[in-house]
Design a protein around this motif. Structure first.
Motif, PDB file in Angstrom:
ATOM      1  N   SER A 262       2.747   2.637  -9.069  1.00 24.68           N
ATOM      2  CA  SER A 262       3.597   3.224  -8.034  1.00 24.68           C
ATOM      3  C   SER A 262       2.771   3.987  -7.005  1.00 24.68           C
ATOM      4  O   SER A 262       3.062   3.954  -5.803  1.00 24.68           O
ATOM      5  N   LEU A 263       1.718   4.673  -7.441  1.00 23.50           N
ATOM      6  CA  LEU A 263       0.856   5.379  -6.490  1.00 23.50           C
ATOM      7  C   LEU A 263       0.061   4.397  -5.626  1.00 23.50           C
ATOM      8  O   LEU A 263      -0.198   4.671  -4.445  1.00 23.50           O
ATOM      9  N   ALA A 264      -0.335   3.267  -6.210  1.00 24.63           N
ATOM     10  CA  ALA A 264      -1.018   2.242  -5.422  1.00 24.63           C
ATOM     11  C   ALA A 264      -0.083   1.672  -4.358  1.00 24.63           C
ATOM     12  O   ALA A 264      -0.488   1.455  -3.204  1.00 24.63           O
ATOM     13  N   VAL A 265       1.162   1.430  -4.727  1.00 23.02           N
ATOM     14  CA  VAL A 265       2.141   0.946  -3.748  1.00 23.02           C
ATOM     15  C   VAL A 265       2.372   1.989  -2.661  1.00 23.02           C
ATOM     16  O   VAL A 265       2.481   1.658  -1.472  1.00 23.02           O
ATOM     17  N   ALA A 266       2.450   3.264  -3.058  1.00 24.62           N
ATOM     18  CA  ALA A 266       2.637   4.329  -2.075  1.00 24.62           C
ATOM     19  C   ALA A 266       1.450   4.420  -1.116  1.00 24.62           C
ATOM     20  O   ALA A 266       1.623   4.655   0.084  1.00 24.62           O
ATOM     21  N   THR A 267       0.227   4.229  -1.627  1.00 18.33           N
ATOM     22  CA  THR A 267      -0.960   4.247  -0.761  1.00 18.33           C
ATOM     23  C   THR A 267      -0.922   3.091   0.233  1.00 18.33           C
ATOM     24  O   THR A 267      -1.234   3.258   1.421  1.00 18.33           O
ATOM     25  N   TRP A 268      -0.536   1.905  -0.242  1.00 16.70           N
ATOM     26  CA  TRP A 268      -0.383   0.767   0.668  1.00 16.70           C
ATOM     27  C   TRP A 268       0.694   1.038   1.710  1.00 16.70           C
ATOM     28  O   TRP A 268       0.518   0.730   2.900  1.00 16.70           O
ATOM     29  N   ALA A 269       1.795   1.653   1.295  1.00 19.19           N
ATOM     30  CA  ALA A 269       2.877   1.972   2.240  1.00 19.19           C
ATOM     31  C   ALA A 269       2.426   2.998   3.259  1.00 19.19           C
ATOM     32  O   ALA A 269       2.823   2.936   4.433  1.00 19.19           O
ATOM     33  N   TYR A 270       1.567   3.936   2.842  1.00 20.81           N
ATOM     34  CA  TYR A 270       1.043   4.921   3.784  1.00 20.81           C
ATOM     35  C   TYR A 270       0.160   4.247   4.840  1.00 20.81           C
ATOM     36  O   TYR A 270       0.278   4.538   6.029  1.00 20.81           O
ATOM     37  N   ARG A 271      -0.729   3.355   4.412  1.00 19.77           N
ATOM     38  CA  ARG A 271      -1.571   2.627   5.377  1.00 19.77           C
ATOM     39  C   ARG A 271      -0.698   1.837   6.346  1.00 19.77           C
ATOM     40  O   ARG A 271      -0.954   1.789   7.556  1.00 19.77           O
ATOM     41  N   ARG A 272       0.315   1.216   5.819  1.00 17.43           N
ATOM     42  CA  ARG A 272       1.200   0.387   6.651  1.00 17.43           C
ATOM     43  C   ARG A 272       1.961   1.243   7.670  1.00 17.43           C
ATOM     44  O   ARG A 272       2.096   0.856   8.831  1.00 17.43           O
ATOM     45  N   ALA A 273       2.412   2.419   7.240  1.00 19.42           N
ATOM     46  CA  ALA A 273       3.162   3.289   8.143  1.00 19.42           C
ATOM     47  C   ALA A 273       2.249   3.986   9.145  1.00 19.42           C
ATOM     48  O   ALA A 273       2.656   4.251  10.289  1.00 19.42           O
ATOM     49  N   ALA A 274       1.020   4.281   8.749  1.00 19.56           N
ATOM     50  CA  ALA A 274       0.111   5.034   9.627  1.00 19.56           C
ATOM     51  C   ALA A 274      -0.397   4.225  10.801  1.00 19.56           C
ATOM     52  O   ALA A 274      -0.743   4.780  11.836  1.00 19.56           O
ATOM     53  N   VAL A 275      -0.477   2.924  10.658  1.00 16.67           N
ATOM     54  CA  VAL A 275      -1.008   2.079  11.745  1.00 16.67           C
ATOM     55  C   VAL A 275       0.069   1.629  12.710  1.00 16.67           C
ATOM     56  O   VAL A 275      -0.220   0.966  13.688  1.00 16.67           O
ATOM     57  N   ARG A 276       1.311   2.001  12.459  1.00 21.55           N
ATOM     58  CA  ARG A 276       2.406   1.580  13.340  1.00 21.55           C
ATOM     59  C   ARG A 276       2.643   2.630  14.417  1.00 21.55           C
ATOM     60  O   ARG A 276       2.390   3.797  14.211  1.00 21.55           O
TER      61      ARG A 276
END
Length: 276
Positions: A262-276
């Motif tokens: 779940s933390l790995a998914v959250a880290t991926w979601a953070y990268r995805r949200a930060a570049v938008r």
């Protein structure tokens, strides 16, 4: 008549860019912060913020869990059902803070542009997610301890093995915090992040506090998918006179694996949200 460089006309000051023939090179950017120091810095900052802003909410979470146990005391006398009620109410404090509030926090960060602040810092994305998740999970320690002791006294359960909270809280907290962060970062709107956090906490309430043997089979399958279930099961087993420590360790291991995912998914979601 003197000539004025074009750079002066455009900026009002001479250009300071080094030329290739000057033998000077542009100054390199600061190196990216390492994971552990960055994680410690984010953790301290988030914990300080949580202490100021979340103490009333922690009181509400603890009071809510104790109130649920008082209500269930009139229905449940003892045995495995009492153990499930106490364990589920204790982990519910973690779900309220680590899942519900963290989903709202990251949803607010994304909606208000707060992620842009972190994106400008030389901090690894994993440090931001892990630091915030660790701070929110750590913030639940007093409430879980008070709830577990109060529930054990209320239902006449032994207090000998409550030290297991030292493993249950961080592992269940990591799993729920990772889920909450992912919900907040993936939700397209802040209101939807709040709604998802509330639904997740409600699921932890209904599927964690109610005894598993009283749930219909399809709902029991949903209970097995909830990350907090394995923390509840591990804590409930320690209320036995002779706990099955192998089963406790297995539940905690599953909870830990779910936390890492779940933390790995959250880290991926953070990268995805930060570049938008």
């Amino acid at each position: 008549m003197s000539t004025v460089p074009t750079e002066v006309l455009r900026t009002g000051a001479p250009s300071v860019r080094p030329r290739a023939d000057d033998g000077e090179a542009a100054a390199p950017l600061a190196p990216r912060a390492r994971l552990l120091p960055a994680l410690a810095a984010v953790y301290r900052a988030q914990l300080s913020r949580a202490r100021v802003a979340r103490i009333p909410l922690l009181f509400v979470a603890t009071f809510q869990s104790i109130g649920i146990m008082v209500l269930m005391r009139g229905v449940v006398d003892g045995g495995s059902e009492a153990r499930a009620v106490v364990a589920g109410s204790t982990v519910l404090v973690v779900a309220f803070v680590a899942l519900n509030l963290l989903a709202q926090y990251f949803g607010q960060l994304r909606a208000t542009g707060g992620l842009d602040h972190y994106a400008t810092l030389p901090v690894p994305p994993a440090a931001v997610v892990l630091g915030a998740a660790g701070a929110y999970a750590s913030f639940t320690v007093p409430g879980t301890a008070v709830t577990a002791v109060a529930g054990s006294v209320l239902f006449g359960l032994p207090l000998d093995h409550l030290w297991i909270l030292a493993a249950v809280v961080p592992l269940a907290g990591a799993a729920l915090a990772g889920l909450g962060a992912a919900l907040g970062l993936l939700a397209p709107r802040q209101e939807l992040a709040t709604l998802l956090g509330q639904l997740g906490m409600s699921a932890a309430l209904l599927l964690g506090v109610l005894p598993a043997e009283r749930l219909p089979e399809p709902i029991g399958w949903a209970r097995d998918l909830l990350p907090s279930t394995y923390g509840v099961e591990a804590l409930a087993r320690t209320f036995d006179r002779r706990p099955d420590w192998a089963a406790v360790a297995l539940d905690l291991a599953v909870c830990g694996v779910v936390g890492v995912v779940s933390l790995a998914v959250a880290t991926w979601a953070y990268r995805r949200a930060a570049v938008r």
